[in-house]
Structures are given as structure tokens and as C-alpha cells.
Write an enzyme that holds these catalytic residues in place. Structure first.
Site: not given
Ligand code: SF4
Length: 848
Positions: A84, A179-180, A370, A407-408
């Protein structure tokens, strides 16, 4: 069919080979490519996606972001990115970017892609400001903002200030509630401060990893690669994966402990009990550092509207001190056999893990996300993990500690730190605490008592959307969110259930760079500048604050969210005054250009001014009045505002140097990070030397001083196992668990515009056990209808073992709006944190 370890290792190896790379680039084509193209400029940023917070270098050519590569100087990711991250450049260039404000004139078109027309900024801003002002003046309990752990820090701070001080409303809550929140409440209960003690460096030193309901391989890939690298470096390093279903993370585990959903509390308690009964706990550490408590039990379930206000609902946070003997007696029920009976995990496996925790020579890291937080007893389960680490003293030491993964990208930095929660003010302060309100008033220049109107917490997320669905919210605004995909129980919240049609009548505003399912319910859509189209800051899971620079201009007329918020605030507050001056000037005059009647154009300057004001919350010595309140304790250590311990450096330090992990402390003119909170040792090596010196006690067992905890002792809280809200029966015989997979971020609104990511995972599938398939008469690729007590959706099934549930449990990711699995998920929430349980809805499955 059984999934063998070999199958898993093979599958995981393939996945990981494509998942994490160091310094690689994935380029976008630009018109200037080739000879004669413009020069390439590099800017620094941090990934837009998960809470890992990987550093990236952006390459810009001819005004376009052409490529992104891992930043080898970034201490959180050491140059690595997952797939990603490697495709980040392309998230800016989806074909359907929003470039103009949109207005919906007919509410009957809501829920469809139609009905939005282009508008000027003036028209859209005036409309939103008028609607917000009308709703606010009529009844401010009927307005709400839904914020995000993806908003940059200064943007979240400006928003919190507008909503709490400008509108005097606490109806603002972030998606971090989904999430948290369970992690946050547990941090506050146990340590009286919302922060993890350790850092990612622990991954390089642990002897044993325990993942509790966390599919790190797909949700935190770069951290998982660090875990596997540590395993490869030393064959004695062990990994135990406690989970309700086999995932890619199970591949590296020496042992996978598959437990019945919700029974993780029984397993954790059995480990604590085993440590106590067999004298394997660290007596010296416990005597020096730990106090014991128990709390309200048999707390039932929180589905009904009246739960929070009921006597039971109001009592869920109550705790009372007990001594170690009483704590041990409460734990005594949790024998290995009892936990095995509840969880289905063999007693010998639990014992094996308990012995490792009890081995003083082993450094152990617990990691969770989560599976623990989105749990109807999520706060309790966080407590149970801390209990084990407090009993063994395996905390805040290099290689040893409980680590709550976020999570974010800025769940910690923005949602939690700047006060976006319905019950909070910036920097861990609480609206309900008068001293905290006084402190906030002096930093914001408000008359004494001004914030008393917001002493009662506002609506938490589920309450906001419940009230919206019932027609009790007139104005809702959201940013960096796609709630129409990510909320639970969408059958209710999207008005598919005819008794809940409030979403159609309410005036809804959405800031987003792309059209989403949420924009289909919006009355006004503001086209938002995305990620490096503006400057911002994220705070990741290890307390590291990083600035991401503006690299390119946003497309068309898209604007950065801070500009949008303050343009609306200027209009809404035009007739409101604070202490005789215009309220907007009072709150935001320092970032406003009066001559141009607009936000100061230089984003760096706006961010610097906002951040440096926010920084006072953690550094009261920068403001005499704040310092006076900080020192005005009522004689108890607990009453002191200890926020000075969460020190942040001046904004320029983050811009000119690098990311810093708070508390950032100045030594000989240089700002240094603190990696192991409360641990004594050299500050230059990442220990909390100055913190212990200033506020704690030196020479305690483990060289630790938990100086922010009440009595300088964190609390081990006994929490019993109580069954989940729903359990399978003849009508709904399957557990249904939801989550994320590697290729897509949350609702997919950004990753699905990247062709490579979308091709890699084009649709959401229902992962199911082959025996269940045979019994249901279905096979790979068949479409099924999944129905719960709350709603239903249709989806194709897969037995490809990427996620391999045991018999009786199915899994699906939530990224696909066309599948919309959250039509069926329950919205029962943890009664303490109000975080919904996305992992244990009961469903039936029928072939379509
Ligand atoms: Fe991958 Fe998360 Fe690192 Fe972005 S922050 S490169 S989504 S592991």
C-alpha cells in the site's frame, strides 16, 4: 480440510515477498517524463494508511507526485513500506477526484449516486454555515461532528477548538471510537495516561511474541516484517498466535491457539492465575509498582438505547481497591482446565505460554489491535493483558512490554491527543474535570468558567448515529471518513430499516477527495485536498510525531480541510463574542489574515502557529497562567496536571530535523525522543531519564517509576470472563468476524483507485471452512446470502485459505462498498469504551 503449517508458511511467504520492500519505488507516469522533463524534487512524508506510520520520500516532477519510496532515515519503518505504501503516489490520481463543491437539492436522491450538482465555494460554505448556525442556535444537542484518526494533528486541534470552545458542543467524536477506544479507556484506567510504554524497537529484541487477535501480517505489514526478521535472526525466538481463526500472521507462529470468540479473557486470566499459583510472578516488582482493583461485574450488553443511562450502565467504570490476596482469590477460578473448557484451547498450550511469561530470562512482547479492542469486553481484555505484564514486570523494558497497535495513521496523534473525543479536551484532559477546563480556558484565552457549559460529555459515535437514524440530529459533518461503509449495523444507520429514516432528513456534510457511499448521503460535499497536497502531521502507534510536507497542489478547486473548517467557523461565529471580542477572532485570529479576510496563505505558518499553541497543553511552562494552574494542586499528586510529561518539541524541530517520539526532551539544546516511557536510563539512548528525575523515584525495582499513575502505581484490575452479546444458535449458527486485508485500506476509497491494488484484491470474499461448505452445499465462487439479526448482504465464498476460519466461523473484509458487509454486523459495544464489537455477530448462510 485442515490447513497445514506448510500451506501457511508457503502462502505467507508469497504474501510477504510482495508485501514489504525497502526503498523501492512505484512510479506514476507524468507528462514531463523523458528528456526535457522538469527536475525531480524530493519531499518527506509519512504513509497515509495504517498506524505503523512508515516514512516515505515523495518524488515530484512537473507538479505531479511521480513516485514514493521508503525513507531509510525514518526510525519507525527503517526504509520499509508495504505494497500500500509503495503505491501511495497513485492514490492522488484516481479518475474521479472531486474538484468542486457539490450540493444536493433534493433529499429524496440520498443513497443514490445522483442528485449532487456543482457549486461555488461561496455558495457551499454559506449553505453549510447557515445550516450549522440554525441547528446550533435552535438546539445544539442536535449537531454533531464525526472526526478521524486520519486527520492531521493541527487540523484535528483546530476542529476540536472550534467545536468545543466556538460552538460549546461536545458532540464530536472520532472514528478512533471504532478502533482504539477500548485501548484508550484501559490505558487511562491502568496507567492514568493514554500511551504505550514501549516502542517498535522492542520487536528487534523480544524473545517471545504473543499476538492477541491481531493479523499483523495484513494490518501492520512492516511491523510484522520486523517480527519475522527477529525470528529469522535467532531460532530460539518464539511466536504464539492467539486468534479465533488462522490468518497470514499464524504462518510465523510456533503455536497457534485458536480460541472460541470472546474467551480470550479466560485464557489471559488463566495465565495470570498460573503465575500467581506457581509463584512465577515478580514479587519485588509487584510490591514496588502495582496496586490491585476489581470493578463492576455482570455488566450485560449495551444494545438497547437506555443502557448508558441505566444504573448498570453508569456503574461500569466503578472500581474498588483490593489487596493482592483478594486479587489472587478472584483469579483462582481460572484454572488451566476451566479456561480450556471455555476457550477450546488445550490446557497444556495455555500452560506452555504461562511458563514463558513466568520465565524471568525471557523478554516478551504482547501485540494486539482490533481483535481485542472491537470486543464487547474490549476494555476488560486490555486490562487482562496488562495484568500479565504487570505481574511479571515485563513492561517498559527493551524487548518486553504490552504494545497496543493503532489502526490509523494518527489515531494516537490526532484522535486521542488533541481532544476529538466527546469526553475529552486536548492532551488527555477531560471535559468533566473543572481543573482541566480552567487549564484549557487559559490556553485558549477564555474567561474563567466559559467551558463549564461543556462539562457533560457529548454523544459517542454509536450514540451520534443512533440519534441520527432516529431523526434526532439535524446537522452532521464528517471528514477523513467513510462512515456509510465502516459503521456497524448499517441496516439501521443508512435507513434501510424503515423505522430509522433520520439520515434522509438530516443535513449532512462530507469532506472527501473522492465520491464515496457517504457522499451519496451528503447534502454538501467539500472536495478535500488529499495527504501531501497539503502539509500535516501524524502521530503513530509508538508516540512518534512526524510532519508530512506539502508536495503538490490539490486538483481543481479542492482545498485543505483546515481552510474549510475555519471558513465555516468564521461564518458561523460572526455574531458571537467571547469576552467582548468576536469569537472567531478570539479563537483563530492568530492564523487569520485580516487584510485578505482569509486563512494565512502559508500552510507551514498556519501549522506552526496551531501546533505551538497545542504544544502548551503539554508544556505549561510556556504559559504563566497555565503553569500556575498546573502547580495549583490540592495537595494530592494525582491532582497535578501532569501533562508537562507528554512534552512535544516546537513545530520547527519536526520540520527541520526529523520525527520525535514524545515526550521529547531538550538536552544540551537538542531535542531527544523517549522510547521507553518511565524507564530510567540515559535519555540519549531512549530512556525516560529526565521524566524519572523530575517526577518519579530512582532506584526502584526494574529501574522503572510509573510517575503518571495514581500513587505512582498502575492498577492490575481483575476482570472476569463474561459471554459475548450473541452466541450461535440454530437460527444463526455461525460466528461472523470482519477485518482488513493487506491490499485495501479501510473502506477502499483510496486503495481501490490504485489499479495494482484493486487488481490484486478486486472483491470482498467470505472466507469459510471447507467442512462448512460441504454441509451447506456450496463451493468456491458460489454466491451466498449472509443474514444476521441486524441485516443481510450477498457475497461470494472462498476456501482459498488466505484467512482460514475453523468450522462454525466465517470472515469477510469490510473494504467493498458493493458488498457492504456492515449491513449485518451488530452494534453492541464495550460498555466502558463504547467501541462496537465487529468480530462476533451471529449469522446464517444460504446459497443464493
Ligand atoms: Fe504499509 Fe502501514 Fe507502513 Fe503504510 S504505514 S507502508 S500501510 S505498513
Amino acid at each position: 480440510m485442515e490447513v497445514t503449517r506448510r500451506t501457511f508458511v508457503k502462502g505467507a511467504a508469497v504474501a510477504m515477498a510482495t508485501a514489504v520492500a525497502t526503498g523501492s519505488m512505484v512510479a506514476c507516469k507524468t507528462e514531463g517524463d523523458g528528456p526535457g522533463g522538469g527536475a525531480t524534487v524530493e519531499t518527506k512524508a509519512v504513509c497515509r494508511f495504517c498506524g505503523t506510520g512508515c516514512g516515505v520520500i515523495c518524488e515530484v516532477k512537473n507538479g505531479k507526485l511521480t513516485a514514493v519510496k521508503g525513507d531509510v532515515n525514518n526510525k519507525s519503518s527503517l526504509g520499509k513500506n508495504c505494497i500500500k505504501g509503495l503505491h501511495l503516489a497513485k492514490i492522488l490520481y484516481g479518475e474521479n477526484r472531486l474538484t468542486k463543491p457539490l450540493i444536493r437539492d433534493d433529499n429524496n436522491t440520498k443513497g443514490t449516486p445522483d442528485g449532487l450538482r456543482e457549486a461555488t465555494w461561496d455558495e457551499a460554505l454559506e449553505l453549510v454555515a447557515n445550516k450549522l448556525q440554525d441547528a446550533w442556535r435552535t438546539d445544539k444537542s442536535r449537531i454533531a461532528f464525526w472526526g478521524s484518526g486520519q486527520q492531521p494533528i493541527t487540523e484535528g486541534y483546530a476542529l476540536a477548538k472550534f467545536w468545543k470552545a466556538g460552538l460549546l458542543s461536545n458532540n464530536i467524536d472520532p472514528n478512533a471510537r471504532l478502533c482504539m477506544a477500548s485501548a484508550v479507556v484501559a490505558f487511562m484506567n491502568v496507567f492514568q495516561t493514554d500511551e504505550p510504554m514501549g516502542c517498535y524497537g522492542d520487536l528487534d529484541q523480544a524473545d517471545v511474541f504473543v499476538t492477541w487477535g491481531a493479523n499483523m501480517a495484513e494490518a501492520h505489514p512492516v511491523l510484522y516484517s520486523r517480527l519475522t526478521a527477529r525470528k529469522v535472526s535467532d531460532k530460539n525466538v518464539l511466536h504464539y498466535d492467539l486468534t479465533t481463526l488462522h490468518t497470514q500472521t499464524s504462518a510465523s507462529a510456533n503455536k497457534v491457539l485458536v480460541f472460541r470468540p470472546g474467551s480470550d479473557l479466560a485464557i489471559a486470566n488463566a495465565i495470570s492465575n498460573y503465575l500467581i499459583v506457581n509463584n512465577l510472578y515478580d514479587k519485588e516488582f509487584v510490591e514496588a509498582h502495582v496496586q490491585f482493583k476489581q470493578g463492576t461485574e455482570n455488566i450485560g450488553q449495551s444494545y438497547e438505547d437506555g443502557y448508558d443511562g441505566s444504573d448498570l450502565g453508569k456503574s461500569v467504570n466503578d472500581v474498588e481497591p483490593i489487596d493482592f490476596a483478594a486479587f489472587s482469590a478472584r483469579m483462582a477460578t481460572y484454572t488451566l482446565d476451566y479456561a480450556s473448557q471455555i476457550s477450546g484451547v488445550p490446557a497444556a498450550d495455555i500452560e506452555e505460554l504461562a511458563k514463558l511469561f513466568g520465565d524471568p530470562t525471557k523478554k516478551i512482547m504482547s501485540l494486539w489491535t482490533m481483535g481485542v479492542n472491537q470486543h464487547s469486553r474490549g476494555t476488560w481484555m486490555n486490562h487482562c493483558i496488562y495484568n500479565i505484564h504487570l505481574l511479571t514486570g515485563k513492561i517498559s523494558k527493551p524487548g518486553s512490554g504490552p504494545f497496543s497497535l493503532t489502526g490509523q495513521p494518527s489515531a494516537c496523534g490526532t484522535a486521542r491527543e488533541v481532544g476529538l473525543f466527546a469526553h475529552r479536551l486536548p492532551a488527555d484532559l477531560l471535559v468533566a474535570n473543572p481543573q482541566h477546563r480552567r487549564y484549557t480556558e487559559v490556553i485558549w484565552g477564555l474567561p474563567e468558567g466559559y467551558l463549564d457549559e461543556i462539562e457533560a460529555p457529548g454523544f459517542h459515535t454509536i450514540k451520534i448515529f443512533k440519534e441520527l437514524s432516529k431523526g434526532n440530529i439535524d446537522f452532521l459533518w464528517s471528514a477523513s471518513n467513510n462512515w456509510a461503509v465502516t459503521l456497524p449495523n448499517l441496516t439501521r444507520f443508512l435507513g434501510k430499516d424503515p423505522t430509522y429514516k433520520g439520515i434522509i432528513d438530516a443535513f449532512i456534510v462530507v469532506n472527501d477527495p473522492y465520491p464515496t457511499l457517504s457522499t451519496q448521503y451528503a447534502n454538501v460535499v467539500f472536495p478535500a485536498a488529499m495527504w501531501v497536497e497539503r502539509e500535516g502531521q501524524y502521530g503513530n502507534a509508538e508516540r512518534r510525531t512526524t510532519v508530512f510536507e506539502k508536495a503538490v497542489d490539490p486538483p481543481g478547486e479542492a482545498k485543505w480541510d483546515t481552510w474549510i473548517f475555519l471558513q465555516v467557523a468564521k461564518r458561523v461565529l460572526k455574531d458571537t463574542s467571547i469576552g467582548g471580542t468576536n469569537a472567531f477572532d478570539h479563537l483563530f485570529g492568530f492564523v487569520w489574515d485580516d487584510e485578505k479576510d482569509d486563512l494565512i496563505e502559508d500552510q507551514r505558518e498556519v501549522n506552526t502557529r496551531l501546533f505551538n499553541e497545542y504544544r502548551i497543553f503539554s508544556n505549561p511552562d510556556l504559559n504563566d497562567a497555565a503553569q500556575a494552574i498546573n502547580k495549583d494542586a490540592d495537595g494530592t499528586f494525582e491532582a497535578v496536571l501532569k501533562m508537562e510529561n507528554k512534552q512535544l518539541a516546537p513545530y520547527e524541530e519536526y520540520v527541520n530535523n526529523d520525527a520525535l517520539t514524545w515526550p521529547a526532551r531538550q538536552v544540551d539544546g537538542q531535542w531527544l525522543s523517549t522510547l521507553w516511557r518511565f524507564a530510567d536510563g540515559k535519555q540519549s539512548e531512549g530512556y525516560d531519564e529526565l521524566g524519572v528525575e523530575m517526577y518519579g523515584d530512582k532506584g526502584l525495582p526494574g529501574n522503572i517509576s510509573f510517575y503518571k499513575s495514581a500513587g505512582k502505581k498502575p492498577s492490575a484490575v481483575f476482570r472476569p470472563y463474561e459471554p459475548p452479546a450473541e452466541e450461535p444458535d440454530t437460527e444463526y449458527p455461525f460466528w461472523f468476524c470482519t477485518g482488513r486485508l493487506l491490499e485495501h485500506w479501510h473502506s477502499g476509497s483510496m486503495t481501490r483507485v490504485v489499479p495494482e491494488l484493486n487488481k490484486a484484491l478486486p472483491e470482498a470474499l467470505l472466507y469459510i471452512n471447507k467442512e462448512d461448505c460441504a454441509e451447506l452445499g456450496i463451493s468456491d465462487g458460489n454466491k451466498v446470502k449472509v443474514t444476521s439479526r441486524h441485516g443481510s448482504f450477498e457475497i461470494n465464498v472462498s476456501t482459498n485459505q488466505r484467512v482460514a476460519p475453523p468450522k462454525g466461523l466465517v470472515f469477510a473484509p469490510f473494504f467493498a462498498e458493493e458488498t457492504l458487509i456492515n449491513l449485518a454486523t451488530q452494534d453492541y459495544y464495550c460498555p466502558l469504551s463504547k467501541e462496537p464489537d465487529y468480530k462476533k455477530t451471529c449469522v446464517r448462510i444460504e446459497k443464493v
